[in-house]
Scaffold this motif. Structure first.
Motif, mmCIF file in Angstrom:
data_model
loop_
_atom_site.group_PDB
_atom_site.id
_atom_site.type_symbol
_atom_site.label_atom_id
_atom_site.label_comp_id
_atom_site.label_asym_id
_atom_site.label_seq_id
_atom_site.Cartn_x
_atom_site.Cartn_y
_atom_site.Cartn_z
ATOM 1 N N UNK A 12 0.773 -11.017 11.476
ATOM 2 C CA UNK A 12 -0.124 -12.085 11.046
ATOM 3 C C UNK A 12 -0.074 -12.201 9.525
ATOM 4 N N UNK A 13 -0.459 -13.373 9.034
ATOM 5 C CA UNK A 13 -0.478 -13.608 7.600
ATOM 6 C C UNK A 13 -1.839 -14.159 7.176
ATOM 7 N N UNK A 14 -1.997 -14.283 5.868
ATOM 8 C CA UNK A 14 -3.235 -14.770 5.285
ATOM 9 C C UNK A 14 -4.404 -13.855 5.655
ATOM 10 N N UNK A 15 -5.445 -14.331 6.367
ATOM 11 C CA UNK A 15 -6.685 -13.553 6.351
ATOM 12 C C UNK A 15 -7.241 -13.207 7.731
ATOM 13 N N UNK A 16 -7.418 -14.186 8.626
ATOM 14 C CA UNK A 16 -8.195 -13.917 9.842
ATOM 15 C C UNK A 16 -7.575 -12.807 10.686
ATOM 16 N N UNK A 17 -6.279 -12.885 10.997
ATOM 17 C CA UNK A 17 -5.623 -11.843 11.772
ATOM 18 C C UNK A 17 -5.539 -10.530 11.021
ATOM 19 N N UNK A 18 -4.994 -10.532 9.795
ATOM 20 C CA UNK A 18 -4.959 -9.288 9.020
ATOM 21 C C UNK A 18 -6.340 -8.688 8.779
ATOM 22 N N UNK A 19 -7.363 -9.545 8.602
ATOM 23 C CA UNK A 19 -8.710 -9.018 8.383
ATOM 24 C C UNK A 19 -9.225 -8.242 9.582
ATOM 25 N N UNK A 39 7.606 -11.587 3.371
ATOM 26 C CA UNK A 39 6.305 -10.954 3.213
ATOM 27 C C UNK A 39 5.145 -11.899 3.447
ATOM 28 N N UNK A 40 3.982 -11.320 3.666
ATOM 29 C CA UNK A 40 2.736 -12.070 3.821
ATOM 30 C C UNK A 40 2.498 -12.896 2.553
ATOM 31 N N UNK A 41 2.081 -14.142 2.724
ATOM 32 C CA UNK A 41 1.878 -15.035 1.578
ATOM 33 C C UNK A 41 0.844 -14.500 0.595
ATOM 34 N N UNK A 42 -0.108 -13.695 1.073
ATOM 35 C CA UNK A 42 -1.133 -13.196 0.156
ATOM 36 C C UNK A 42 -0.585 -12.172 -0.839
ATOM 37 N N UNK A 65 -2.801 0.247 6.160
ATOM 38 C CA UNK A 65 -1.813 -0.080 7.194
ATOM 39 C C UNK A 65 -0.441 0.481 6.807
ATOM 40 N N UNK A 66 0.435 0.556 7.799
ATOM 41 C CA UNK A 66 1.847 0.842 7.542
ATOM 42 C C UNK A 66 2.607 -0.479 7.563
ATOM 43 N N UNK A 67 3.543 -0.635 6.623
ATOM 44 C CA UNK A 67 4.253 -1.897 6.487
ATOM 45 C C UNK A 67 5.676 -1.832 7.006
ATOM 46 N N UNK A 68 6.023 -2.802 7.874
ATOM 47 C CA UNK A 68 7.354 -2.892 8.470
ATOM 48 C C UNK A 68 7.885 -4.307 8.252
ATOM 49 N N UNK A 69 9.152 -4.425 7.891
ATOM 50 C CA UNK A 69 9.799 -5.729 7.779
ATOM 51 C C UNK A 69 10.751 -5.921 8.949
ATOM 52 N N UNK A 70 10.565 -7.025 9.685
ATOM 53 C CA UNK A 70 11.453 -7.390 10.785
ATOM 54 C C UNK A 70 11.726 -8.891 10.724
ATOM 55 N N UNK A 71 12.962 -9.259 10.961
ATOM 56 C CA UNK A 71 13.293 -10.677 11.113
ATOM 57 C C UNK A 71 13.321 -10.959 12.613
#
Length: 390
Positions: A12-19, A39-42, A65-71
Motif C-alpha cells: 500500500x502507499x500514501x496513508x490509509x493502508x500503511x497507517x 517506493x511509496x510516494x510519501x 516495518x521491514x521494507x521489501x522491494x518487488x516488481x
C-alpha cells in the motif's frame, strides 16, 4: 504480548493502508512493507538523508516495518509476493481493484490458494460498482464526496480542504478494527476472509450524527453562519489577546454559569432570556454580550472563569502548543522514534496505549528495500531467485 506473532504483509502507499499496518507494527506485529522499485510516494516528502535524517511523514506511517522491494508486474515478483503471503496472517492493500485483478492478486484469485489469509482491501469508493477504480484521496472521497466538508464549512465561507491524512487515519482505524475482528473470528473458524473499507464509507460514518438525521427525516441542518446559530453560548469566542476559546454547553446550568463567568448575572432574572431561547434576535443579543465580555479578557482570564464555572471549553491551540503541552505528553500523544541514522525524534503516537505493558515502539521506518534479501530468504526463496529479483 498484544499482536506479537501476527504476520502482516502490506502492499500500500500514501496513508490509509500503511497507517493501519503501522499501528499493528506499533502493537507488536511483524509487518513487511512491499514497495515498487520507485517506493511509496510519501518517501518524497522531506527526503531521508544523512543530512536530514528521519522523514517524519514516511516514518509516521511506516516505523517498525521491514521494507521489501518487488516488481509485481513481473512473474518472479508476483511469485515472491505469494511466497510472503503464504506465511502471512493479514494482507493489507490499497492498490486499485482493477489492477489487482489483472495481476491475479485480488481476493477471489487468492482465497482458495491462501484460505487462512485475512485480506484487507482499502479503496476510495468500494470494491464494486462503476466507481470502484476511480482514483481517490481522503480530501476528495472522505472529505468532499462524503458530505463531510459541506456539513462542516458554513455556507458563507469559501470551501477549504481537510488537512493531509485526516480522513486517511480515520479509515486506517476502521481497517484495523475490521482486521482484528477477522483475526478473532479465525481463531474459531480457521479461515480468513475479505475485509473491505473505503474512504467514502469512513467519511459517512464520521459524519453519521448528521447523516442519520438526513436518512431519517430527509433533511438536516449542518454548519451555519455564526449569526444564524441557535445556541448563544456555543461556539468560538475571541479574547483580547487574539485567542479563541471553544465552548460547548452540557446542561441548562451552563447558561447560568456562563452569565456568571461574563459578569452578567442580571440576565438570569429577565424572563426574556429563559431557556430555551427561540427568538433568534435574542440569541444574537446574548451572543453579542458574550463576545463583548471575552473581548475584554485575556485567554488566561477567560480560562480561569470558564474552569471555575465547570464549563466544557478549550482554547484553540496551535500544533506548537500541543507539541509543548504537558497534558499531551501525559496523555501519551508522542513517541520517540529512531531515525535510522543513529539519532531519534519525537513523533505522534498511535491513538491507544496499554498501561499494563505493550511492545516497545521506536524502531525506524525501513530504507527502500532494506530488508528484501532477509525477508525473501525467510520466505524460502533461493539465493539465485533473490539475486534475479534484486
Amino acid at each position: 504480548m498484544l499482536l506479537e506473532g501476527l504476520k502482516v504483509v502490506e502492499m500500500a502507499t500514501w496513508v490509509a493502508g500503511p497507517g493501519c499496518a503501522g499501528i499493528m507494527a506499533d502493537w507488536g506485529a511483524e509487518v513487511i512493507k512491499v514497495e515498487s522499485p520507485d517506493g511509496d510516494a510519501t518517501r518524497a516528502f522531506y527526503p531521508d538523508t544523512a543530512e536530514s535524517p528521519g522523514n517524519p511523514i514516511f516514518s509516521m506511517e511506516n516505523r517498525g516495518k521491514k521494507g521489501v522491494v518487488l516488481d509485481i508486474a513481473k512473474p518472479e515478483g508476483r511469485r515472491a509476493l505469494i511466497a510472503l503471503l503464504r506465511q502471512a496472517d493479514v494482507f493489507v492493500t490499497n492498490v486499485r481493484p482493477g489492477s489487482l485483478r489483472r495481476m491475479g492478486l485480488d481476493y477471489e484469485s487468492l482465497k482458495d490458494e491462501l484460505p487462512r489469509l485475512i485480506y484487507a482491501a482499502v479503496t476510495g469508493y468500494g470494491l464494486t460498482g462503476p466507481e470502484a477504480d476511480v482514483p481517490a484521496f481522503d480530501i476528495t472521497a472522505f472529505w468532499t464526496r462524503s458530505g463531510v466538508a459541506r456539513a462542516t464549512i458554513p455556507p458563507d465561507q469559501e470551501p477549504f480542504p481537510s488537512r493531509p491524512g485526516f480522513g486517511d487515519h480515520t479509515t486506517a482505524l476502521a481497517t484495523l478494527s475490521a482486521v482484528l475482528a477477522a483475526v478473532h473470528e479465525r481463531t474459531a473458524t480457521g479461515r480468513g476472509r475479505l475485509v473491505e473499507t473505503s474512504l467514502i464509507r469512513a467519511g459517512a460514518y464520521a459524519i453519521s450524527w448528521d447523516l442519520s438525521l438526513q436518512l431519517r427525516y430527509g433533511q438536516v441542518v449542518t454548519a451555519q453562519p455564526r449569526d444564524e446559530r441557535p445556541v448563544p453560548i456555543s461556539g468560538f469566542f475571541r479574547t483580547s489577546d487574539d485567542r479563541w476559546v471553544c465552548i460547548v454547553p452540557r446542561t441548562l446550568d451552563c447558561f447560568t454559569n456562563m452569565m456568571i463567568a461574563i459578569d452578567r448575572p442580571e440576565i438570569l432574572a429577565d424572563e426574556r432570556y429563559d431557556l430555551p431561547i427561540e427568538d433568534l434576535a435574542i440569541v444574537r443579543e446574548v451572543r453579542a454580550m458574550i463576545d463583548e465580555a471575552f473581548a475584554g479578557m485575556t485567554l488566561a482570564e477567560a480560562s480561569q472563569r470558564l474552569t471555575e464555572g465547570d464549563l466544557a471549553w478549550a482554547p484553540m491551540a496551535t500544533l506548537a502548543e500541543l507539541a509543548d503541552s504537558d497534558m499531551a505528553q501525559e496523555a501519551g500523544c508522542f513517541e520517540i522514534v529512531a531515525d535510522g541514522w543513529g539519532g531519534s525524534f519525537r513523533a505522534p503516537a498511535a491513538p491507544a496505549r496499554f498501561p499494563e505493558g505493550a511492545p516497545p515502539v521506536g524502531r525506524p521506518a525501513p530504507k527502500l528495500g532494506e530488508h528484501t534479501r532477509e525477508v525473501l530468504e525467510a520466505a524460502g526463496l533461493r539465493p539465485d531467485e533473490i539475486d534475479a529479483l534484486l
